[in-house]
Design an enzyme around this catalytic site. Structure first.
Site, mmCIF file in Angstrom:
data_model
loop_
_atom_site.group_PDB
_atom_site.id
_atom_site.type_symbol
_atom_site.label_atom_id
_atom_site.label_comp_id
_atom_site.label_asym_id
_atom_site.label_seq_id
_atom_site.Cartn_x
_atom_site.Cartn_y
_atom_site.Cartn_z
ATOM 1 N N CYS A 1 156.325 -24.061 -2.536
ATOM 2 C CA CYS A 1 155.412 -25.169 -2.837
ATOM 3 C C CYS A 1 155.260 -25.388 -4.351
ATOM 4 O O CYS A 1 156.129 -25.969 -4.975
ATOM 5 C CB CYS A 1 154.056 -24.938 -2.162
ATOM 6 S SG CYS A 1 153.063 -26.444 -2.029
ATOM 7 N N HIS B 1 155.218 -24.107 3.632
ATOM 8 C CA HIS B 1 154.724 -22.731 3.599
ATOM 9 C C HIS B 1 155.274 -21.921 4.775
ATOM 10 O O HIS B 1 154.827 -22.075 5.908
ATOM 11 C CB HIS B 1 153.193 -22.722 3.633
ATOM 12 C CG HIS B 1 152.562 -23.239 2.376
ATOM 13 N ND1 HIS B 1 152.269 -22.416 1.309
ATOM 14 C CD2 HIS B 1 152.204 -24.484 2.003
ATOM 15 C CE1 HIS B 1 151.748 -23.134 0.337
ATOM 16 N NE2 HIS B 1 151.691 -24.395 0.731
ATOM 17 N N GLU C 1 154.802 -18.855 5.297
ATOM 18 C CA GLU C 1 153.913 -17.726 5.596
ATOM 19 C C GLU C 1 152.863 -18.038 6.654
ATOM 20 O O GLU C 1 152.275 -17.109 7.237
ATOM 21 C CB GLU C 1 153.226 -17.232 4.313
ATOM 22 C CG GLU C 1 152.251 -18.212 3.666
ATOM 23 C CD GLU C 1 152.896 -19.181 2.687
ATOM 24 O OE1 GLU C 1 152.187 -19.716 1.830
ATOM 25 O OE2 GLU C 1 154.124 -19.414 2.796
ATOM 26 N N SER D 1 132.801 6.454 6.295
ATOM 27 C CA SER D 1 131.927 5.428 6.860
ATOM 28 C C SER D 1 131.956 5.442 8.379
ATOM 29 O O SER D 1 131.129 4.812 9.022
ATOM 30 C CB SER D 1 132.367 4.048 6.373
ATOM 31 O OG SER D 1 133.615 3.714 6.937
ATOM 32 N N GLY D 2 132.942 6.158 8.941
ATOM 33 C CA GLY D 2 133.132 6.111 10.380
ATOM 34 C C GLY D 2 134.138 5.060 10.782
ATOM 35 O O GLY D 2 134.556 4.981 11.941
ATOM 36 N N GLY D 3 134.559 4.234 9.818
ATOM 37 C CA GLY D 3 135.518 3.185 10.094
ATOM 38 C C GLY D 3 136.952 3.666 9.969
ATOM 39 O O GLY D 3 137.227 4.812 9.603
ATOM 40 N N VAL D 4 137.872 2.756 10.250
ATOM 41 C CA VAL D 4 139.292 3.095 10.268
ATOM 42 C C VAL D 4 139.783 3.501 8.878
ATOM 43 O O VAL D 4 140.467 4.511 8.714
ATOM 44 C CB VAL D 4 140.133 1.904 10.783
ATOM 45 C CG1 VAL D 4 141.619 2.231 10.758
ATOM 46 C CG2 VAL D 4 139.698 1.510 12.184
ATOM 47 N N ASP D 5 139.436 2.716 7.859
ATOM 48 C CA ASP D 5 139.982 2.939 6.523
ATOM 49 C C ASP D 5 139.623 4.323 5.981
ATOM 50 O O ASP D 5 140.493 5.071 5.544
ATOM 51 C CB ASP D 5 139.486 1.859 5.558
ATOM 52 C CG ASP D 5 139.828 0.462 6.021
ATOM 53 O OD1 ASP D 5 140.787 0.313 6.806
ATOM 54 O OD2 ASP D 5 139.130 -0.489 5.623
ATOM 55 N N SER D 6 138.341 4.640 5.982
ATOM 56 C CA SER D 6 137.931 5.920 5.402
ATOM 57 C C SER D 6 138.419 7.091 6.241
ATOM 58 O O SER D 6 138.732 8.162 5.712
ATOM 59 C CB SER D 6 136.406 5.974 5.236
ATOM 60 O OG SER D 6 135.746 5.943 6.481
ATOM 61 N N THR D 7 138.509 6.898 7.565
ATOM 62 C CA THR D 7 138.986 7.984 8.435
ATOM 63 C C THR D 7 140.457 8.279 8.161
ATOM 64 O O THR D 7 140.854 9.441 8.024
ATOM 65 C CB THR D 7 138.809 7.601 9.920
ATOM 66 O OG1 THR D 7 137.420 7.375 10.173
ATOM 67 C CG2 THR D 7 139.309 8.716 10.823
#
Length: 509
Positions: free
Chosen positions: A79, A167, A169, A221-227
């Site tokens: 573009c 585009h 994407e 945090s109990g979330g996916v990322d930190s785990t």
């Protein structure tokens, strides 16, 4: 992972999507501002120029230095990039006679071109521009057209330089992934070696080298990322890692105790810290969403600073920062504007003598989940919905009080538990409830009420960069609404958010 792709960002809302599509081809890529590219281009086997909200004809248009790229590294200009190449290389870019936005179909495709391999006339593409290329640049050869855009795609003879005005994407371009594969795999010959297993082995080696025998604290945090970050670090450095789970008073109902229970048996050294009063005191009287995020981020840092002093030899703070956090926090002249700040992006204050380590900094959310699966983390943890770092503070519009937090926790619990019990939880990428700063009139037991309104939000997404609302069954919404109004004192109205991202965001603040 030795081969990678560079994406130069000119401020397009779709830049992150380019990276997503490239990663889907198992090719590693990085986004850099056009005016601050990597000094060393040798590791990059191909380069993509993003779109932009600017016109190449405007005085403040981004002007990249392509002298080291063109003719040396395979280049795909999307573009704005395509118009830039034309405008400053002997072609002509003019305002479009008609609005070139939305779906279009290829009416012409040049035969025997590797760039359009397996893409036929009639293939749908997505346009989004107000300028158009009237004349191709020097050496330009037309590769594709639509009914309204003659020069929808072209290449420069004598170079591995390709340009498109649509585009690839976005999902609306039906053969977009094929086009990117044609360019990256067939033309640029980039290896498809970006896999969860390769990331794990590379990251473990990198972490051991980076940290050595020093100690690390990590905020769970109990979330996916930190785990996933915690398990990666544990595999890399073992007992030198201490995980701290902070109750900021803005978690879901009973989440502090349930998350601590969830981590038992994972081999992690986890400490729970209840700092809920400290956070709520810092938030008193603050209504602006950015101010709330900063107050929470600063308080997290203070809590971790205090806790780090209790751990002899702690020199690193690990964070579950992921790529969208980094991208959305970038703010420079030209590239994608800051959407919102993230409390785990941007470094630590001088008084906090900890170095930062971010094992997941270059991953999108779905990639984090795949890495977690590769690490053998329980599927219930991997499938957990994302939850914002500032917690319920940004789902309570306006100022924060304990009463509002308690009210929203009850509403949220009814909604999330209902999704689970009705088999809908895994069909949703992220869900939550928002407490609105308005009261509305209602009737309960022949009496007039003037109470709060809550909005329910459930979206589908791959990585949070784009999202669409979930068409939840009417019966479920009806039952949930009745249950909230009957059980949560102070709420007399429930609405359902049917906005997509973009133009809206997933969270309301």
């Amino acid at each position: 992972m030795e081969e990678k792709v560079l994406i130069l960002d000119f401020g397009s809302q779709y830049t992150q999507l380019i990276a997503r599509r490239v990663r889907e081809l198992f090719i590693y890529c990085e986004i850099h501002p056009y005016n601050n590219p990597p000094k060393d281009l040798k590791p990059f086997k191909a380069i993509i120029l993003s779109g932009s909200p600017y016109s190449v004809r405007s005085e403040d248009a981004p002007h990249p230095d392509l002298s080291k790229i063109r003719g040396n590294i395979p280049l795909l200009a999307v573009c704005y990039g395509a118009q830039y190449l034309a405008h400053f290389s002997g072609g002509k870019v003019s305002p479009s006679n008609i609005r070139e936005y939305g779906r279009a179909n290829l009416s012409y495709v040049a035969p025997s071109e590797a760039f359009f391999n397996s893409i036929e006339v009639g293939s749908q593409v997505w346009m989004s521009h107000s300028d158009t290329i009237k004349e191709l640049p020097k050496g330009g050869m037309r590769l594709a057209s639509t009914a309204d855009v003659e020069n929808a795609a072209y290449r420069i003879e004598g170079e591995e330089t390709y340009a498109i005005q649509f585009h690839p994407e976005v999902y609306h371009t039906t053969d977009g992934k094929q086009l990117l594969s044609n360019f990256l795999v067939d033309i640029a010959q980039v290896k498809q070696d970006w896999t969860p297993d390769s990331f794990v082995s590379m990251t473990l080696e990198s972490l051991r080298k980076q940290i050595g025998e020093e100690k690390v604290i990590l905020g769970l945090s109990g979330g996916v990322d930190s785990t996933v970050a915690a398990v990666l670090l544990h595999q890399a450095i073992g007992n030198e890692l201490t995980c701290i789970f902070v109750n900021n008073g803005l978690l879901r109902k009973d989440e502090f105790s349930s998350v601590l229970e969830q981590y038992k048996g994972m081999g992690l050294n986890v400490k729970g810290v209840d700092a809920s009063k400290r956070f709520l005191d810092k938030l008193e009287g603050i209504s602006d969403p950015e101010a709330k995020r900063k107050a929470i981020g600063n308080t997290f840092i203070d809590v971790f600073d205090d806790e780090s002093k209790l751990i002899d030899g702690a020199t690193w703070l690990a964070q579950g920062t992921i790529y969208p956090d980094v991208i959305e926090s970038i703010s420079v002249n030209g590239p994608s504007a800051t959407i919102k700040s993230h409390h785990n992006v941007g470094g630590l204050p001088d008084y906090m003598k900890l170095k930062i380590v971010e094992p997941l900094r270059m991953l999108f959310k779905d990639e984090v989940r795949r890495v977690g699966t590769s690490l053998g983390i329980d599927s219930e943890l991997i499938g957990r919905h994302p939850f914002p770092g500032p917690g319920l503070a940004i789902r309570i519009l306006g100022d924060i009080t304990q009463e509002k937090v308690s009210m929203l926790q009850e509403v949220d619990a009814i909604f999330i538990d209902g999704l689970k019990s009705n088999g809908l939880y895994n069909q949703v990428w992220q869900a939550g409830a928002i407490l609105l700063p308005v009261n509305s009139v209602g009737v309960m037991g022949d009496e007039r009420t003037y109470e709060k309104c809550v909005a329910l939000r459930a979206v589908t997404s791959t990585d949070g960069m784009t999202a669409d609302w979930v068409d939840l069954p009417y019966e479920f919404l009806q039952k949930t609404s009745n249950e909230i109004i009957n059980r949560v004192k102070g709420v007399n109205r429930v609405v359902y958010d049917i906005s997509s991202k973009p133009p809206a965001t997933i969270e309301w603040e």
